[in-house]
Motif scaffolding. Structure first.
Motif, short mmCIF file in Angstrom:
data_model
loop_
_atom_site.label_atom_id
_atom_site.label_comp_id
_atom_site.label_asym_id
_atom_site.label_seq_id
_atom_site.Cartn_x
_atom_site.Cartn_y
_atom_site.Cartn_z
N ASN A 148 -33.01 12.48 52.90
CA ASN A 148 -33.85 12.69 52.08
C ASN A 148 -34.47 11.56 51.36
O ASN A 148 -35.64 11.09 51.18
N ASP A 149 -33.43 10.85 50.85
CA ASP A 149 -33.98 9.52 50.05
C ASP A 149 -34.26 8.15 50.91
O ASP A 149 -34.93 7.36 50.57
N ASP A 150 -33.51 8.02 52.16
CA ASP A 150 -33.68 6.63 52.96
C ASP A 150 -34.35 6.84 54.23
O ASP A 150 -35.53 6.35 54.32
N GLU A 196 -36.18 9.67 55.88
CA GLU A 196 -37.55 10.06 55.84
C GLU A 196 -38.41 9.30 55.32
O GLU A 196 -39.39 9.22 56.06
N PRO A 197 -38.22 8.77 54.15
CA PRO A 197 -39.37 8.07 53.58
C PRO A 197 -39.60 6.74 54.38
O PRO A 197 -40.63 5.96 54.70
N LYS A 200 -31.49 17.84 58.26
CA LYS A 200 -31.03 17.96 56.62
C LYS A 200 -30.87 19.53 56.37
O LYS A 200 -30.09 19.95 55.75
N LYS A 208 -28.65 13.68 51.25
CA LYS A 208 -29.32 12.82 50.21
C LYS A 208 -29.89 11.62 50.96
O LYS A 208 -30.92 11.05 50.89
#
Length: 145
Positions: free
Chosen positions: A54-56, A58-59, A115, A51
């Protein structure tokens, strides 16, 4: 700095490094060097890591990469050739940015790989646990005696 001082500093650093590397001592009571294990072995911790990627991560990498691309492009254009003349800085920045973009692309690929591996590991470990539990639950040949 005199040579004697330099030699003394080198000797102190060497001694300090040797002290840190000594292996002739007892292991800590619970083994390892820390008080808590560094390995995230629970499925919840693995999912939390997925998470976070995915949430912090990569963006953030994508956002910051785009921001840098826009900024560097503006500088390259500003220092670029006008009327046949330009700054060498423009070309150097462009080459440096191309190398940096390759590194960002590799980092994004690495994050995606990590991931995926974290997710697959959690599933694999869970399947192993289920398989071992099933094997242990089988009735032993001596249970009937």
């Amino acid at each position: 700095m005199a040579w004697e001082e330099w030699d003394q500093i080198k000797a102190e650093v060497t001694t300090r490094q040797a002290d840190q590397m000594r292996l002739n001592q007892l292991a800590p009571e619970r083994g390892g060097g820390g008080t808590t294990p560094d390995l995230a072995s629970s499925p919840a911790k693995k999912q939390a890591a997925v998470k976070a990627i995915n949430d912090d991560l990569e963006p953030g990498v994508e956002r910051d990469g785009k921001h840098a691309a826009v900024s560097v492009s503006a500088v390259v254009k500003e220092f670029g050739a006008r009327d046949g003349h330009g700054w060498d800085t423009s070309g150097a920045l462009k080459k440096a940015h191309e190398a940096w973009e390759k590194q960002v692309k590799m980092l994004r690929g690495r994050l995606a790989t990590e991931k995926g591996l974290l997710s697959a590991t959690a599933i694999g470990l869970q399947n192993n646990d289920i398989d071992i539990a099933g094997q242990l639950a089988q009735q032993s040949r001596i249970d009937g005696y």
